[in-house]
Design an enzyme around this catalytic site. Structure first.
Site, PDB file in Angstrom:
ATOM      1  N   LYS A  70       0.795  -1.100  -0.004  1.00 10.26           N
ATOM      2  CA  LYS A  70      -0.084   0.003  -0.048  1.00 10.26           C
ATOM      3  C   LYS A  70       0.791   1.303  -0.028  1.00 10.26           C
ATOM      4  CE  LYS A  70      -4.490  -1.024   2.277  1.00 10.26           C
ATOM      5  NZ  LYS A  70      -5.050  -0.746   3.151  1.00 10.26           N
ATOM      6  N   ASN A  91      -5.016   2.269  -1.667  1.00 16.20           N
ATOM      7  CA  ASN A  91      -5.503   1.050  -1.804  1.00 16.20           C
ATOM      8  C   ASN A  91      -6.385   0.420  -3.003  1.00 16.20           C
ATOM      9  OD1 ASN A  91      -7.839   2.369  -1.336  1.00 16.20           O
ATOM     10  ND2 ASN A  91      -8.823   0.802   0.014  1.00 16.20           N
ATOM     11  N   ASP A 106     -10.376   3.589   1.981  1.00 17.87           N
ATOM     12  CA  ASP A 106     -10.523   3.212   3.541  1.00 17.87           C
ATOM     13  C   ASP A 106     -11.447   4.098   4.385  1.00 17.87           C
ATOM     14  OD1 ASP A 106      -9.482   0.665   3.122  1.00 17.87           O
ATOM     15  OD2 ASP A 106      -7.419   1.447   3.636  1.00 17.87           O
ATOM     16  N   GLY A 130      -6.013   2.023  19.617  1.00 20.31           N
ATOM     17  CA  GLY A 130      -5.000   1.501  18.942  1.00 20.31           C
ATOM     18  C   GLY A 130      -4.665   2.532  17.767  1.00 20.31           C
TER      19      GLY A 130
HETATM   20  P1  NAP Z   1      -1.554  -3.161  13.395  1.00 18.86           P
HETATM   21  O1  NAP Z   1      -1.112  -2.104  12.443  1.00 18.86           O
HETATM   22  O2  NAP Z   1      -0.964  -4.502  13.674  1.00 18.86           O
HETATM   23  O3  NAP Z   1      -1.978  -2.384  14.809  1.00 18.86           O
HETATM   24  C1  NAP Z   1      -3.028  -2.102  15.327  1.00 18.86           C
HETATM   25  C2  NAP Z   1      -2.883  -1.425  16.777  1.00 18.86           C
HETATM   26  O4  NAP Z   1      -3.297  -2.444  17.715  1.00 18.86           O
HETATM   27  C3  NAP Z   1      -1.631  -0.983  17.205  1.00 18.86           C
HETATM   28  O5  NAP Z   1      -1.661   0.357  17.871  1.00 18.86           O
HETATM   29  C4  NAP Z   1      -0.842  -2.101  17.824  1.00 18.86           C
HETATM   30  O6  NAP Z   1       0.005  -1.614  18.943  1.00 18.86           O
HETATM   31  C5  NAP Z   1      -2.215  -2.595  18.707  1.00 18.86           C
HETATM   32  N1  NAP Z   1      -2.050  -3.874  19.204  1.00 18.86           N
HETATM   33  C6  NAP Z   1      -1.936  -4.978  18.366  1.00 18.86           C
HETATM   34  N2  NAP Z   1      -1.746  -5.955  19.041  1.00 18.86           N
HETATM   35  C7  NAP Z   1      -2.106  -5.547  20.417  1.00 18.86           C
HETATM   36  C8  NAP Z   1      -1.779  -6.372  21.770  1.00 18.86           C
HETATM   37  N3  NAP Z   1      -1.842  -7.559  21.770  1.00 18.86           N
HETATM   38  N4  NAP Z   1      -2.039  -5.674  22.751  1.00 18.86           N
HETATM   39  C9  NAP Z   1      -2.305  -4.168  22.842  1.00 18.86           C
HETATM   40  N5  NAP Z   1      -2.187  -3.423  21.470  1.00 18.86           N
HETATM   41  C10 NAP Z   1      -2.105  -4.285  20.333  1.00 18.86           C
HETATM   42  O7  NAP Z   1      -3.022  -3.457  12.682  1.00 18.86           O
HETATM   43  P2  NAP Z   1      -3.981  -2.854  11.838  1.00 18.86           P
HETATM   44  O8  NAP Z   1      -3.629  -3.144  10.283  1.00 18.86           O
HETATM   45  O9  NAP Z   1      -3.890  -1.465  11.919  1.00 18.86           O
HETATM   46  O10 NAP Z   1      -5.236  -3.632  11.887  1.00 18.86           O
HETATM   47  C11 NAP Z   1      -5.987  -3.434  13.051  1.00 18.86           C
HETATM   48  C12 NAP Z   1      -7.449  -4.378  12.992  1.00 18.86           C
HETATM   49  O11 NAP Z   1      -8.242  -3.500  12.249  1.00 18.86           O
HETATM   50  C13 NAP Z   1      -7.152  -5.648  12.722  1.00 18.86           C
HETATM   51  O12 NAP Z   1      -8.057  -6.526  13.226  1.00 18.86           O
HETATM   52  C14 NAP Z   1      -7.750  -5.720  11.045  1.00 18.86           C
HETATM   53  O13 NAP Z   1      -8.437  -6.769  10.687  1.00 18.86           O
HETATM   54  C15 NAP Z   1      -8.742  -4.540  10.991  1.00 18.86           C
HETATM   55  N6  NAP Z   1      -8.910  -4.089   9.852  1.00 18.86           N
HETATM   56  C16 NAP Z   1     -10.233  -3.724   9.373  1.00 18.86           C
HETATM   57  C17 NAP Z   1     -10.564  -3.222   8.161  1.00 18.86           C
HETATM   58  C18 NAP Z   1     -11.977  -3.321   7.679  1.00 18.86           C
HETATM   59  O14 NAP Z   1     -12.193  -3.022   6.444  1.00 18.86           O
HETATM   60  N7  NAP Z   1     -13.131  -3.316   8.362  1.00 18.86           N
HETATM   61  C19 NAP Z   1      -9.602  -2.717   7.341  1.00 18.86           C
HETATM   62  C20 NAP Z   1      -8.207  -2.798   7.842  1.00 18.86           C
HETATM   63  C21 NAP Z   1      -7.937  -3.366   9.023  1.00 18.86           C
HETATM   64  P3  NAP Z   1       1.411  -1.835  18.965  1.00 18.86           P
HETATM   65  O15 NAP Z   1       2.004  -0.915  17.696  1.00 18.86           O
HETATM   66  O16 NAP Z   1       1.883  -1.265  20.119  1.00 18.86           O
HETATM   67  O17 NAP Z   1       1.566  -3.251  18.517  1.00 18.86           O
END
Ligand code: NAP
Length: 286
Positions: A70, A91, A106, A130
């Site tokens: 991306k 995207n 998005d 988050g």
């Molecule tokens: P990401 O980049 O991995 O990060 C998400 C956030 O969550 C970060 O602030 C991370 O903190 C925190 N986090 C991750 N694991 C954790 C844990 N075990 N305990 C506490 N904090 C935690 O993920 P992302 O790509 O943003 O995606 C997040 C969610 O959104 C996913 O579930 C994904 O499926 C969903 N999503 C949905 C859509 C949709 O269209 N509905 C689109 C995109 C994503 P750290 O940086 O400290 O690890």
């Protein structure tokens, strides 16, 4: 019927075989009677430039772009629209007569989910949990919608500070450790609570972000952008607390619908796309 005139759309990523986009995009294409197909192309790291050249060479009309391409894809495009530039991620690519423009749908997907519920974030106090990749679209969407305040709760404040500083030129944002009293005070004021962490996503369905529900006003909107499972523990708890709830399904479908609109000019049928997504998710469970 697929003929020599059929136009091609696709999602690229690595891996990409798990993507649900072909399922709901083809459902919308069929419902609209368009002569298009939507498929998926895995693109290995290091092959992205060639893949984008290939898009031009094959006359592929549009691409969705997913992880890990991306950000890197931007340098291969002729133009990038404002949302994508601000988010630093594309995207969606539109190929118009060999000129490639990058978009990020998005933001519209995230906001569209709330609009379908009849909920307007304007003037509301918002709290976001988050601050990873997906949260950027959430933050930018909420800023553009004109929320009254935005507080972000995370486990690692120093890591997220640069992101907050970046968006602070558009709106003042409060960044807090989600284990603090200050954060709980922000929760008390919240009218919209969004989870953008993966906590609670399959297969870790027993997890949820650390929210003290005693401090959350019943009746507010709680939005979890996770869509598997459809009801996370976070949303189940919010519902039991008397909150309105929304999952990430509408965001996923909404971003895809906006891409299809950019490629074809049609208004995609969200209901048909959603049904196709739910069917595919059900089949995946079996
Ligand atoms: P990401 O980049 O991995 O990060 C998400 C956030 O969550 C970060 O602030 C991370 O903190 C925190 N986090 C991750 N694991 C954790 C844990 N075990 N305990 C506490 N904090 C935690 O993920 P992302 O790509 O943003 O995606 C997040 C969610 O959104 C996913 O579930 C994904 O499926 C969903 N999503 C949905 C859509 C949709 O269209 N509905 C689109 C995109 C994503 P750290 O940086 O400290 O690890």
């Amino acid at each position: 019927m697929i003929t020599g005139k059929t136009k091609t759309l696709a999602v690229i990523g690595n891996p990409v075989a798990h993507s649900l986009s072909p399922v709901f995009q083809n459902a919308a294409i069929e419902a609209a009677g368009l002569d298009y197909i939507y498929t998926a192309f895995p693109v290995a790291d290091g092959q992205l430039g060639k893949a984008i050249q290939g898009m031009k060479a094959f006359g592929i009309c549009g691409l969705n772009v997913t992880i890990p391409h991306k950000e890197q894809v931007m340098k291969h495009l002729d133009h990038v629209d404002k949302d994508a530039e601000i988010l630093g991620a594309v995207n969606t690519i539109v190929n118009k007569d060999g000129v490639l423009t990058g978009y990020n749908t998005d933001v519209k997907g995230f906001i569209g989910g709330m609009k379908q519920l009849g909920y307007a974030p304007k003037g509301k106090h918002a709290v976001l949990l988050g601050a990873g990749g997906a949260a950027r679209a959430v933050i930018w969407g909420l800023i553009q919608e004109g929320v009254a305040s935005l507080t972000i709760g995370v486990r690692n404040v120093p890591k997220v500070r640069p992101l907050v500083e970046y968006f602070s030129k558009y709106m003042e944002i409060t960044l807090l450790d989600w284990q603090t009293e200050d954060f709980e005070m922000a929760l008390e004021k919240a009218e919209l609570l969004v989870n953008a962490t993966p906590l609670g996503m399959c297969p870790y369905v027993e997890a949820m972000p650390p929210v003290n529900w005693d401090r959350v006003k019943p009746g507010i909107l709680v939005y979890d952008i996770i869509y598997t499972p459809a009801e996370t523990l976070f949303l189940k708890t919010a519902k039991e607390h008397g909150c309105k709830v929304l999952n990430g399904e509408a965001m996923l479908v909404g971003q895809g619908a906006e891409s299809l609109r950019l490629w074809t000019g049609i208004e995609p049928d969200l209901e048909i796309m959603t049904k196709a997504l739910r069917r595919a998710l059900e089949e995946r469970k079996d």
